[in-house]
Write an enzyme that holds these catalytic residues in place. Sequence first.
Site, PDB file in Angstrom:
ATOM      1  N   HIS A  50       0.831  -1.247   0.025  1.00  9.48           N
ATOM      2  CA  HIS A  50      -0.172  -0.219   0.002  1.00  9.48           C
ATOM      3  C   HIS A  50       0.903   1.164  -0.043  1.00  9.48           C
ATOM      4  O   HIS A  50       1.152   1.799   1.200  1.00  9.48           O
ATOM      5  CB  HIS A  50      -0.951   0.062   1.468  1.00  9.48           C
ATOM      6  CG  HIS A  50      -1.821  -1.223   1.309  1.00  9.48           C
ATOM      7  ND1 HIS A  50      -1.289  -2.497   1.711  1.00  9.48           N
ATOM      8  CD2 HIS A  50      -3.294  -1.283   1.223  1.00  9.48           C
ATOM      9  CE1 HIS A  50      -2.409  -3.357   1.790  1.00  9.48           C
ATOM     10  NE2 HIS A  50      -3.476  -2.738   1.340  1.00  9.48           N
ATOM     11  N   HIS A  90      -2.146  -0.870   7.036  1.00  8.13           N
ATOM     12  CA  HIS A  90      -1.626  -1.326   5.834  1.00  8.13           C
ATOM     13  C   HIS A  90      -0.753  -0.427   5.287  1.00  8.13           C
ATOM     14  O   HIS A  90      -0.137  -0.777   4.124  1.00  8.13           O
ATOM     15  CB  HIS A  90      -3.051  -1.256   4.605  1.00  8.13           C
ATOM     16  CG  HIS A  90      -3.660   0.060   4.929  1.00  8.13           C
ATOM     17  ND1 HIS A  90      -4.736   0.392   5.949  1.00  8.13           N
ATOM     18  CD2 HIS A  90      -3.650   1.304   4.164  1.00  8.13           C
ATOM     19  CE1 HIS A  90      -5.095   1.649   5.798  1.00  8.13           C
ATOM     20  NE2 HIS A  90      -4.491   2.265   4.493  1.00  8.13           N
ATOM     21  N   GLY A 139      -3.890  -3.287  11.459  1.00  9.01           N
ATOM     22  CA  GLY A 139      -4.402  -4.038   9.870  1.00  9.01           C
ATOM     23  C   GLY A 139      -5.859  -4.115   9.956  1.00  9.01           C
ATOM     24  O   GLY A 139      -6.590  -3.550   9.302  1.00  9.01           O
ATOM     25  N   ASP A 177      -9.658   6.751   7.255  1.00 12.73           N
ATOM     26  CA  ASP A 177     -10.721   6.673   7.122  1.00 12.73           C
ATOM     27  C   ASP A 177     -11.500   5.460   7.488  1.00 12.73           C
ATOM     28  O   ASP A 177     -12.549   5.539   8.329  1.00 12.73           O
ATOM     29  CB  ASP A 177     -11.229   6.967   5.681  1.00 12.73           C
ATOM     30  CG  ASP A 177     -11.243   8.366   5.043  1.00 12.73           C
ATOM     31  OD1 ASP A 177     -11.622   9.143   5.596  1.00 12.73           O
ATOM     32  OD2 ASP A 177     -10.311   8.490   4.382  1.00 12.73           O
ATOM     33  N   ASN A 207      -8.175  11.595   3.496  1.00 14.21           N
ATOM     34  CA  ASN A 207      -7.594  11.693   2.228  1.00 14.21           C
ATOM     35  C   ASN A 207      -8.943  11.516   1.116  1.00 14.21           C
ATOM     36  O   ASN A 207      -8.552  11.412   0.164  1.00 14.21           O
ATOM     37  CB  ASN A 207      -6.580  10.736   1.937  1.00 14.21           C
ATOM     38  CG  ASN A 207      -6.818   9.335   2.077  1.00 14.21           C
ATOM     39  OD1 ASN A 207      -7.903   8.999   2.201  1.00 14.21           O
ATOM     40  ND2 ASN A 207      -5.763   8.516   2.515  1.00 14.21           N
ATOM     41  N   ILE A 209     -10.260   8.851   0.545  1.00 18.87           N
ATOM     42  CA  ILE A 209     -10.271   7.911  -0.535  1.00 18.87           C
ATOM     43  C   ILE A 209     -10.618   6.612   0.291  1.00 18.87           C
ATOM     44  O   ILE A 209      -9.603   6.291   1.323  1.00 18.87           O
ATOM     45  CB  ILE A 209      -8.886   7.835  -1.183  1.00 18.87           C
ATOM     46  CG1 ILE A 209      -9.097   9.041  -2.113  1.00 18.87           C
ATOM     47  CG2 ILE A 209      -8.888   6.402  -2.070  1.00 18.87           C
ATOM     48  CD1 ILE A 209      -9.959   9.010  -3.398  1.00 18.87           C
ATOM     49  N   HIS A 281      -3.896   3.233  -3.561  1.00 20.36           N
ATOM     50  CA  HIS A 281      -4.261   2.567  -2.295  1.00 20.36           C
ATOM     51  C   HIS A 281      -3.388   1.388  -1.836  1.00 20.36           C
ATOM     52  O   HIS A 281      -2.426   1.180  -1.210  1.00 20.36           O
ATOM     53  CB  HIS A 281      -5.659   2.517  -1.864  1.00 20.36           C
ATOM     54  CG  HIS A 281      -6.064   1.822  -0.708  1.00 20.36           C
ATOM     55  ND1 HIS A 281      -5.978   2.503   0.646  1.00 20.36           N
ATOM     56  CD2 HIS A 281      -6.201   0.633  -0.259  1.00 20.36           C
ATOM     57  CE1 HIS A 281      -5.846   1.443   1.654  1.00 20.36           C
ATOM     58  NE2 HIS A 281      -6.362   0.392   1.019  1.00 20.36           N
ATOM     59  N   ARG A 374     -18.972 -17.822  38.834  1.00 20.99           N
ATOM     60  CA  ARG A 374     -18.799 -16.359  38.603  1.00 20.99           C
ATOM     61  C   ARG A 374     -18.433 -15.815  40.378  1.00 20.99           C
ATOM     62  O   ARG A 374     -17.838 -14.747  40.443  1.00 20.99           O
ATOM     63  CB  ARG A 374     -19.944 -15.754  37.916  1.00 20.99           C
ATOM     64  CG  ARG A 374     -21.336 -15.810  38.749  1.00 20.99           C
ATOM     65  CD  ARG A 374     -22.413 -15.244  38.008  1.00 20.99           C
ATOM     66  NE  ARG A 374     -23.668 -15.349  38.519  1.00 20.99           N
ATOM     67  CZ  ARG A 374     -24.659 -14.502  38.867  1.00 20.99           C
ATOM     68  NH1 ARG A 374     -24.483 -13.134  38.471  1.00 20.99           N
ATOM     69  NH2 ARG A 374     -25.867 -14.943  39.368  1.00 20.99           N
ATOM     70  N   SER A 401     -23.365  -8.715  37.555  1.00 25.08           N
ATOM     71  CA  SER A 401     -23.585 -10.019  36.898  1.00 25.08           C
ATOM     72  C   SER A 401     -22.316 -10.673  36.828  1.00 25.08           C
ATOM     73  O   SER A 401     -22.242 -11.875  37.097  1.00 25.08           O
ATOM     74  CB  SER A 401     -24.373  -9.811  35.757  1.00 25.08           C
ATOM     75  OG  SER A 401     -25.602  -9.351  35.843  1.00 25.08           O
ATOM     76  N   GLU A 428     -18.052  -3.817  24.674  1.00 18.92           N
ATOM     77  CA  GLU A 428     -17.204  -4.898  24.632  1.00 18.92           C
ATOM     78  C   GLU A 428     -16.064  -4.777  23.896  1.00 18.92           C
ATOM     79  O   GLU A 428     -14.924  -5.356  24.274  1.00 18.92           O
ATOM     80  CB  GLU A 428     -18.214  -6.347  24.494  1.00 18.92           C
ATOM     81  CG  GLU A 428     -19.488  -6.513  25.232  1.00 18.92           C
ATOM     82  CD  GLU A 428     -20.585  -5.606  24.935  1.00 18.92           C
ATOM     83  OE1 GLU A 428     -20.613  -5.038  23.825  1.00 18.92           O
ATOM     84  OE2 GLU A 428     -21.554  -5.891  25.698  1.00 18.92           O
ATOM     85  N   HIS A 490     -28.724 -14.914  24.451  1.00 21.74           N
ATOM     86  CA  HIS A 490     -27.497 -14.856  25.321  1.00 21.74           C
ATOM     87  C   HIS A 490     -27.079 -16.066  26.165  1.00 21.74           C
ATOM     88  O   HIS A 490     -26.235 -16.201  26.784  1.00 21.74           O
ATOM     89  CB  HIS A 490     -28.468 -14.082  26.816  1.00 21.74           C
ATOM     90  CG  HIS A 490     -28.802 -12.637  26.488  1.00 21.74           C
ATOM     91  ND1 HIS A 490     -29.338 -12.035  25.666  1.00 21.74           N
ATOM     92  CD2 HIS A 490     -28.411 -11.637  27.294  1.00 21.74           C
ATOM     93  CE1 HIS A 490     -29.510 -10.960  25.609  1.00 21.74           C
ATOM     94  NE2 HIS A 490     -28.887 -10.589  26.672  1.00 21.74           N
TER      95      HIS A 490
END
Lengths: 678, 678
Positions: A50, A90, A139, A177, A207, A209, A281, A374, A401, A428, A490
Site C-alpha cells: 500500500h 496497511h 491491520g 478513514d 484523504n 479515499i 491505495h 462467577r 452480574s 465489549e 444470550h
Amino acid sequence: MASIAEVSADNPALEAQAAILARPATPERHMADAIRALAIDAVEAAKSGHPGMPMGMADVATVLWTRFLKYDAADPRWPDRDRFVLSAGHGSMLLYSLLHLTGYAGMGIDELKHFRQLHSPAAGHPEFGEHPGIETTTGPLGQGLATAVGMALAERMLAARFGKSLVDHRTWVIASDGDLMEGISHEAASLAGHLRLERLTVLWDDNSISIDGGTALSTSDDQLKRFAAYGWAVKRVDGHDPAQVAAALSMAMRSKKPTLIACRTIIGFAAPTKAGTAASHGSPLGASEAQAAKAALGWNHPPFEVPEGIAEQWHKAGARGATPRRAWLKRLARHPQRAEFERVTAGRLPENFHDAVAALKAEIAATKPKLASRQASQKALETLVPAIPELVGGSADLTGSNLTLVKGMGTVTPGNYAGRYIHYGIREHGMAAAMNGMALHGGLIPYGGTFFIFTDYMRPAIRLAALMRQRVIHVLTHDSIGLGEDGPTHQPVEHLASLRAMPNVFMFRPADALETAECWELALRRADGPSLLALSRQALPALRSDAGENRCARGGYVLAEADGPRQATLIATGSEVAIAMAAREALAADGIKAAVVSLPCWELFALQDEAYRAEVLGGAPRVGVEAASGFGWERWLGPDGVFIGMTGFGASAPFEDLYKHFGITPDAVAAAVKRRLA
Amino acid sequence: MASIAEVSADNPALEAQAAILARPATPERHMADAIRALAIDAVEAAKSGHPGMPMGMADVATVLWTRFLKYDAADPRWPDRDRFVLSAGHGSMLLYSLLHLTGYAGMGIDELKHFRQLHSPAAGHPEFGEHPGIETTTGPLGQGLATAVGMALAERMLAARFGKSLVDHRTWVIASDGDLMEGISHEAASLAGHLRLERLTVLWDDNSISIDGGTALSTSDDQLKRFAAYGWAVKRVDGHDPAQVAAALSMAMRSKKPTLIACRTIIGFAAPTKAGTAASHGSPLGASEAQAAKAALGWNHPPFEVPEGIAEQWHKAGARGATPRRAWLKRLARHPQRAEFERVTAGRLPENFHDAVAALKAEIAATKPKLASRQASQKALETLVPAIPELVGGSADLTGSNLTLVKGMGTVTPGNYAGRYIHYGIREHGMAAAMNGMALHGGLIPYGGTFFIFTDYMRPAIRLAALMRQRVIHVLTHDSIGLGEDGPTHQPVEHLASLRAMPNVFMFRPADALETAECWELALRRADGPSLLALSRQALPALRSDAGENRCARGGYVLAEADGPRQATLIATGSEVAIAMAAREALAADGIKAAVVSLPCWELFALQDEAYRAEVLGGAPRVGVEAASGFGWERWLGPDGVFIGMTGFGASAPFEDLYKHFGITPDAVAAAVKRRLA
C-alpha cells in the site's frame, strides 16, 4: 503518460498536488520524501502493498517524529517513551521507513528490501513482536485506535501510581478513514472522551479515499463534529503543510481532552496520475508511475538509497530522546518505588503471589463452598486484587452480574486514574482492545468482564491478544443455557468450540470454586497469551477438597476414578462436571463403574504427553457432557464416543427446565452410558 | 417503605416522577399504565425480567402505537405495514403488552402469564419466529437498530421497484443507552445518515441508567450532536409528555433525513423507590414495590387484568390499520407487477432460476476455467444477478477484491434506491445486520462481501441470521494463507471451525469454478438460514466437468476414486482439493491408490445418511487437508486420521512460500499417506 494538466480535469487532487509541489522544497520535505521513496521502492520490490498512505502522510509523520514524538531509537523499550500506533496498518511502510531512518536496530535496508517476504520484520502489516519499534499489531481496521486508548489509559493509571517523574508520556495514532468507519472507533473514542485521556492524539489521514473509491460512496459523516460530541478537541489542517501540522500538535499537547487532528492529505502524493485516487491505495504504482512520482519530488536517487545528508538528519531525529532518556534513568535510579516499577514493567508477579493463592485454595478446600463459578471468581479476586497491585479490572456494564468488582479497588473516573476498576460501558469490543493496549503498554495486568456470549462482539480484539501473546484475562460469565430466562440470544452454544479453535487462547471452564481459583492462578501466571474464563451463573457444588497441586494445570485430570475397573469414562467441563458426578453415582447404584474426568482447559491438556492423556481418558467407552455444541469433542471421545450437549440454539426458560428440555441431566448421561454398554 | 419525599433527596428522578404523576391522568395515560401493569405483573410472575424499560417507555409507545404506527393486528404479515423494532430487547414486555393489548392473535393473557417460560412466545427477549408481531430478534444490544437500517433500506429499494402504491411504510425503533453505546450503532447510524433513510425513526429511551448505575459512570457522549454529525434530524422531548412525543413523531414523518428522538424518561416510572435507578432495570420490583407502583398510578386492578374500557381503546388502536390495509389489497389486486411482488415477498425464486443455473454450470463444465473461487463467484453472479431481480449485493469496501459487483446492477445512492449494489463502507458488522434487516423485511435476497477474516467483526449478526433462519449470503474471499502478503491479521485459521460450530449456518468452501456455482445455487435455494461462501484469492484449477447433478448438495462426495481398492482417502476443501488431487497423482506414481473426497459443506454432509457418508469416507486410512486449524476434523478423520493444515497463526509472504513454509503441499500430503501406511 498523461501530463498533470491533462488528467487533472478528472482528478482535482492533481491540481492541489501541483500547487504543493510548486512550494519551495524545505529540508523537512526532503526528509518526508525519503519516506515516500522507500515506501515506493519496497512496494515495487514486493510487488504488493500500500504505497498511497505513506506517500500521503509522510509530511505529517515527519513533523511528529522529528519534533514531537518522545523516543530514543537506541532503546525502543524505554518505558517512558511515547507510544506511536499506526492504526492504518496497511500503510506499514510508513512505520518501517521511520524505524529505518531514525536508526532502530534490526530494520536495516535489507529488511525493507524484503518487505512482505517470509521472516522479514517488515511484514505486510505491522506485527508486534517482529520488531521492538512496533508497539502493536495493526491491520484489522479500528483496532489500533482502540488499543491506543488502552495505552493512553495505562499511562494515566501508572502516572497516578508512580508519579510524573517516571510516567509522563503520550500516545499518538495515525488513523485512516476506515479506522473511523469501524464501529469499534465509536466505542474507543467515546470511552477516551469520557475518561478525558488528554495524552491521546489521533492524526486522521483525511484523504477522502477508500478501496472502493471516494469515501463519498459510503459516508457523509462530519467526523470533527462527531468527535466533538465525544468530548474531544478537534482541528483540521493541511497535512502537507508542516507549520499547520506542528501548530495542531502543539495544541494537542496543551489540550485537556483527547485530540483529533484531521490532516487533509492527498493519497499517493506525488504520483502523477494515481495520486488522490484509490489506484494508489493497495497496489504497487508500477515502474513508470513510481519513476515519475520520484521525478516530481526531485528525488534522483537509486532505489532504496537515501542521500547521506538526509539520512543524517533522520538519525539525529532518532537520537533526540537520548538526553531525556538518560535523565529519566537517573530519576528511576533514585526513585523510592524503583523496584516495584521495574517489577510491574517486567511483568513479574509479586513475591507473595504464591502464598496468597495457596491460602485462597486452602480455604476453599476446607470450606467447600457451593458457589456459582462467577461467585468463586469474585472470591478469588478478593484475594488476588490486594495481592497484585498491577491487576486492574472492569466490566462492560455487567459488574453486578460478572462479579468483577471487589472492595477497595476504587473506580477510574474522568481525570482521576488512581482507581483500579474501569466502567467500560456497553462497549465489549472497545474494552477488549483497551485491555490489549494496557497489556502492551506494560505495568498493568488487565481483566474485564462480560457475558460469555458477547465474546462474539470482541472477537477481533481477542484474536489480536492471542496473536500478540498478551496477558489479558476475560471473565466470561453466564456461560451456557444455565443462564436461563434471557434465552437463546444470550446463551452460548458454539462459543467454547469457536474459541478453542483460535490459536494461543487458553479457554478455561472451571467446575467448582477450587478449579476456579486454580484457573485464575494459571491465567495470571500465563505471560504469553490471553486467558478466557467461562463461568456459570448458577450455583455449583464443591467437588474437590485437595488444595495442594494445581490440577487444572494439566488441563484435564481424573476427578473421580471408577470403583474398580473402568466401564465408562465421563468427561465434562464446568457446570456439567457435577452432572457427570451425579451420573457416576447413579451408575454405581446399578453396578456400573464409571470415572469422571474434568477437562477445564483443552489447550493445556493437549500439551500433556500422550501417556498422561491416555491414562486420564482411559480405554473404556467415553461419554462427553457439556452444555454446548459437540463440535470438536470427537478429539477426546474417539469415534465410538457419545456426546451429551446441545445440537442447536437454546431457549428462554428457568435453567433447570432447560437442562431437562435439552436432555443434559445425570439421568440422560447414565442412560447414554447404559445404551453404549448394551 | 420510605415515602417519595424521604428518598427523593438521593434520587432526583423521584421528584420529577411526582410532578408527572400529579398531572391529570388522561385516557392515554391509562392506556400506557396498562402496559406498565402487565410488565410489572409478568416480571413478578416470572421472577425475572426487565420491568424498568416498559414502565419508562410506556407513554412513548402508546403515542406511537395508537397514533402513528401503521399496522393491522388482524394481519401481522401485511407487507406494507410499518416495521417496529424493539432494539432494547430486554424490555420485551413492552412489545408483548402492545401485541396483547392491540389484539394480535397468539399473544393472549396466558402467554403473558408464561413470560420467560419454556414454549411461551413471550420469551425473555423478543424472538423472531415465536410470534408474527415480532419483526426481529433483539437482545444483543445494537442489533435491532442496525437491523432496522436494513429494513428501512429495503423499503426504499422496493418502493423504487414497485412504486408507492405498494410500498409506502416506515421503520420505527426503540433503542436504549446500550444500543447507542455499542459500536454497531455507529456503523448503522452512519450508513442510514449517508443513504438518507428518511423513513427511519429511532426513539431513544434516554433514561440515563444502565446496569452498572448512571450512564455518567461510563459515557459523556452528546448523542444528539453525534447523530447530527451522521446527517440525522434530532430532537429531544419529555418522554412522559404525549403532546411533545407526538409533535416529534410528526416532525420525523416530514423529515428528509432519518430522525433520532431523545425521549427523556424515568426508568421504572411509578415505582416509589426504584424509579430512576438501576434497581428497576433487570430484576422484578418485588411485591411491595410493585403494589406501590400500581397504587401511584391509580391502577387498582388485579394482576393481569385490564379494565374493559382501556382494553377496548387498545383494540381500536390495533384495528386502525384495517381500512388502509383493505385499500392496499385493492391496489395490489390491480397492480401490473402483482405477480412479481407476491413472488418476491413470498421468497420464491424466479421460474427461470433453474435454467439459468443449469446453463452456467454447463458452460463452466465445458470450458473448465482456471479461476480463483472469488472469480468463479463473480462469474456466477454474472448469471444470477440478471436472473434474480430480488438479489441485491454489496461489499464492505472491498468490491474489487470480493468481486461482488457485476455489470448492470446500478448503485444505491443517497435518495436513489433503484440500484442493486450497496457500498456499505468499512462497516462489516453494520452490513451483516442490514442484510438481516433486508431479508426480514422480505422482497430482497441480500448478499454482501468482505474478507473471510472479518467474519470476526460481524459474528453477532451472522449468529442472529442463523437463529432467525434468514436467507442472507456472505461472500467471504481471501479465505486462508492463500491471500499471502497481508499476513496473519488477514489470514483466517480458526474461522472455518468457528463457523462450522455455529448452529444453522451453512459454511461452504468450494474447490473450483463448478463447485462455486453449485454452492451459490444451494445458498440461494436455502430459505431457512444464512450461507457463507469461503472463497480463494488465488487461482484454482478446474477439477470437474460434470454439470448434471449438484454434487455439493450432499456436502461431500468422491471427486476422484482410487484406481483400484482404496489404500487411502484424501479429504479436502476449497483450494486444498487441488493439492489433494496432485498428491493422489504423486501417490499413484508410487503405486499407492488413493481417492480424493471434496467436502465443501460439512453441514450438508452431516445431514446425509450414515451409509452414504461411510461410502464416501471409505475404510482406508484418511488424510485431511485444509489450510486452516484442524479443530473438528477428527469427526471425519477418525482417531487414526492425519491432518495436514495449520497449527497456529499465518505469516506475511507470497502465498506459494506460505504453503511450503506451513507444509501444505502435495508432497507433504503424499508423505503423510506413506508414513501412515508404513
